[in-house]
Design a protein around this motif. Sequence first.
Motif, short mmCIF file in Angstrom:
data_model
loop_
_atom_site.label_atom_id
_atom_site.label_comp_id
_atom_site.label_asym_id
_atom_site.label_seq_id
_atom_site.Cartn_x
_atom_site.Cartn_y
_atom_site.Cartn_z
N GLU A 33 0.82 -1.21 0.00
CA GLU A 33 0.00 0.00 0.00
C GLU A 33 0.85 1.27 0.00
OE1 GLU A 33 -2.41 -0.41 3.45
OE2 GLU A 33 -3.33 -2.29 2.76
N LYS A 34 2.19 1.05 -0.04
CA LYS A 34 3.15 2.16 -0.02
C LYS A 34 3.00 3.01 1.24
CE LYS A 34 3.34 2.29 -5.08
NZ LYS A 34 4.46 1.34 -5.08
N LYS A 35 2.72 2.34 2.35
CA LYS A 35 2.64 3.02 3.64
C LYS A 35 3.52 2.29 4.66
CE LYS A 35 -1.81 2.52 4.04
NZ LYS A 35 -3.20 2.63 4.56
N PRO A 36 4.79 2.03 4.31
CA PRO A 36 5.64 1.20 5.17
C PRO A 36 5.86 1.78 6.57
CG PRO A 36 6.96 2.31 3.51
CD PRO A 36 5.52 2.50 3.12
N LEU A 37 5.94 3.09 6.67
CA LEU A 37 6.22 3.70 7.97
C LEU A 37 5.02 3.63 8.92
CD1 LEU A 37 8.43 6.77 7.03
CD2 LEU A 37 9.14 4.52 7.89
N ASP A 38 3.87 3.21 8.43
CA ASP A 38 2.73 2.98 9.32
C ASP A 38 3.00 1.82 10.27
OD1 ASP A 38 1.49 5.04 8.05
OD2 ASP A 38 -0.20 3.88 7.28
N LEU A 39 4.01 1.01 9.94
CA LEU A 39 4.37 -0.12 10.81
C LEU A 39 5.06 0.36 12.09
CD1 LEU A 39 4.48 -3.30 10.85
CD2 LEU A 39 6.83 -3.07 10.03
N LEU A 40 5.58 1.56 12.08
CA LEU A 40 6.43 2.07 13.16
C LEU A 40 5.71 2.12 14.50
CD1 LEU A 40 9.29 3.31 13.64
CD2 LEU A 40 8.20 5.54 13.37
N ASP A 41 6.39 1.65 15.53
CA ASP A 41 5.91 1.75 16.90
C ASP A 41 5.71 3.23 17.25
OD1 ASP A 41 5.56 1.76 19.68
OD2 ASP A 41 7.09 0.24 20.04
N PRO A 42 4.52 3.62 17.72
CA PRO A 42 4.29 5.03 18.07
C PRO A 42 5.29 5.57 19.08
CG PRO A 42 2.21 3.82 18.03
CD PRO A 42 3.30 2.80 17.87
N ALA A 43 5.86 4.69 19.89
CA ALA A 43 6.84 5.13 20.88
C ALA A 43 8.12 5.65 20.22
CB ALA A 43 7.19 3.98 21.83
N LEU A 44 8.29 5.37 18.92
CA LEU A 44 9.49 5.79 18.20
C LEU A 44 9.27 7.06 17.39
CD1 LEU A 44 10.65 2.30 16.87
CD2 LEU A 44 11.58 3.57 18.81
N ALA A 45 8.10 7.65 17.50
CA ALA A 45 7.73 8.79 16.65
C ALA A 45 8.76 9.91 16.70
CB ALA A 45 6.35 9.31 17.04
N GLU A 46 9.29 10.20 17.87
CA GLU A 46 10.21 11.33 18.01
C GLU A 46 11.66 10.96 17.77
OE1 GLU A 46 9.65 13.28 21.72
OE2 GLU A 46 7.52 13.71 21.38
N SER A 47 12.01 9.69 17.96
CA SER A 47 13.43 9.32 17.90
C SER A 47 13.84 8.62 16.62
CB SER A 47 13.78 8.40 19.09
OG SER A 47 13.12 7.14 18.97
N CYS A 48 12.88 8.25 15.78
CA CYS A 48 13.20 7.37 14.66
C CYS A 48 13.98 8.10 13.56
CB CYS A 48 11.95 6.73 14.09
SG CYS A 48 11.05 7.77 12.91
N ASN A 49 14.83 7.33 12.90
CA ASN A 49 15.48 7.74 11.66
C ASN A 49 14.71 7.03 10.55
OD1 ASN A 49 17.16 7.53 9.31
ND2 ASN A 49 18.95 8.04 10.55
N SER A 50 13.89 7.77 9.82
CA SER A 50 12.96 7.14 8.89
C SER A 50 13.68 6.32 7.82
CB SER A 50 12.05 8.20 8.25
OG SER A 50 12.82 9.17 7.56
N ILE A 51 14.86 6.76 7.40
CA ILE A 51 15.62 6.01 6.39
C ILE A 51 16.07 4.66 6.96
CG2 ILE A 51 17.68 5.99 4.93
CD1 ILE A 51 15.53 7.96 4.06
N GLU A 52 16.57 4.67 8.19
CA GLU A 52 16.99 3.41 8.81
C GLU A 52 15.81 2.49 9.05
OE1 GLU A 52 21.08 4.52 11.27
OE2 GLU A 52 19.19 4.28 12.36
N VAL A 53 14.69 3.06 9.48
CA VAL A 53 13.50 2.25 9.72
C VAL A 53 13.05 1.59 8.42
CG1 VAL A 53 11.05 2.31 10.32
CG2 VAL A 53 12.69 3.57 11.71
N LEU A 54 13.00 2.36 7.34
CA LEU A 54 12.57 1.81 6.06
C LEU A 54 13.54 0.74 5.58
CD1 LEU A 54 10.61 1.83 3.72
CD2 LEU A 54 11.88 3.75 2.72
N ARG A 55 14.85 0.99 5.74
CA ARG A 55 15.85 0.00 5.35
C ARG A 55 15.65 -1.30 6.12
NH1 ARG A 55 20.58 2.11 7.38
NH2 ARG A 55 20.81 3.47 5.57
N CYS A 56 15.41 -1.18 7.43
CA CYS A 56 15.23 -2.37 8.25
C CYS A 56 13.95 -3.12 7.90
CB CYS A 56 15.23 -1.99 9.73
SG CYS A 56 16.86 -1.55 10.38
N MET A 57 12.91 -2.37 7.55
CA MET A 57 11.66 -3.03 7.16
C MET A 57 11.86 -3.82 5.87
SD MET A 57 7.89 -1.43 6.46
CE MET A 57 6.53 -2.50 5.95
N ILE A 58 12.56 -3.23 4.91
CA ILE A 58 12.83 -3.94 3.65
C ILE A 58 13.64 -5.20 3.93
CG2 ILE A 58 14.02 -3.81 1.42
CD1 ILE A 58 13.42 -0.78 1.44
#
Length: 359
Positions: free
Chosen positions: A267-292
């Motif tokens: 659905e091209k919404k990969p970052l919707d998987l992110l734990d809400p507790a990480l909203a302020e600290s996440c590196n979106s590029i690293e999160v997306l890389r790890c999800m892939i």
Amino acid sequence: MVILCSIGVIFCIRVKRRDLGMLSEEDRKVLDVPFFEFKRIVSATENFSLANKLGQGGFGPVYKGTFPGGAEMAVKRLSSQSGQGLKEFKNEVSLIAKLQHRNLVRLLGYSMKNHEMILLYEYMPNKSLDRFIFDRTLCIHLDWSLRFDIIMGIARGLLYLHQDSRLRVIHRDMKASNVLLDEEMNPKISDFGLAKIVKGRDTEASTTRWLYVPRIRALNGFFSVKSDVYSFGVILLEIISGKRNTGYYHNQEAFSLVSYAWGLWNEKKPLDLLDPALAESCNSIEVLRCMIIGLLCVQEDPQDRPTMTGVLGMLGMDIESLPDPKEPAFVSKAHARSSPSYVTESEINQLTITDAEGR
């Protein structure tokens, strides 16, 4: 057998009562692991007091032991409700002792007296990874930077088992509850009771007892390093999302975290998987890389999954350089209902298949 529960590492060695007895001096030399007199264990745990009990595993309780000089150890007191012999016990201890890596839990000693068999291992004050990531209060202590460090540590530990250790080992029971966290939140892989040594450059072996692989391969008695890779992928998705692989998901077609994550990817919404507790600290590029990478690890065909060497390399790659993941097995409930004769790895991950024979 080695079991890890949420309160820490628990080594459970199955023992036949008729095989029990004191080990000979020759046995102790072969094991090359410190032997502790039983009375020292009793003293360190204050006679296995409830105040020192850390928890109860399927094969016996685990206690915190404090030894002279202040040394702390986790003390596993084996239940008599088991069926593995002294030979298997010695082999288990020898295997664990030969695995030395900063991301593997260390066996510190063992004890035996009459029908008592005990293992001692390093005490992990922060207990297990699942205790943090699935708890809505404790999860806030794991920001993205720390979670990424934990991911890297688990990957390095698995790479050591698969390639760099003196023994080539397939863990076969990788999950968040089998990853312990030390006082500095460094991850350490535990629970080697289902582990299997493979010879030389082999990456696949056979078994008739414990299986943690796709059903089609389980029925043939085979498992491989790619089974560990699949499990690592599940852990990766759990760390990102703060959700267990099994459970309820907002997408009613999703019956597991793997299928939920795959749906978000499509659905091209990969970052919707992110734990809400990480909203302020996440590196979106690293999160997306790890999800892939997580989705690459859980692909249906083991041949499509990367090795742990490949995983470590991809964790430092640009996203554009990563291949597109292929579909995991059974990404929807409807698909699962239409094919009831097949069981996928996402289901097998929750099961342990065993027969009555010892290893």
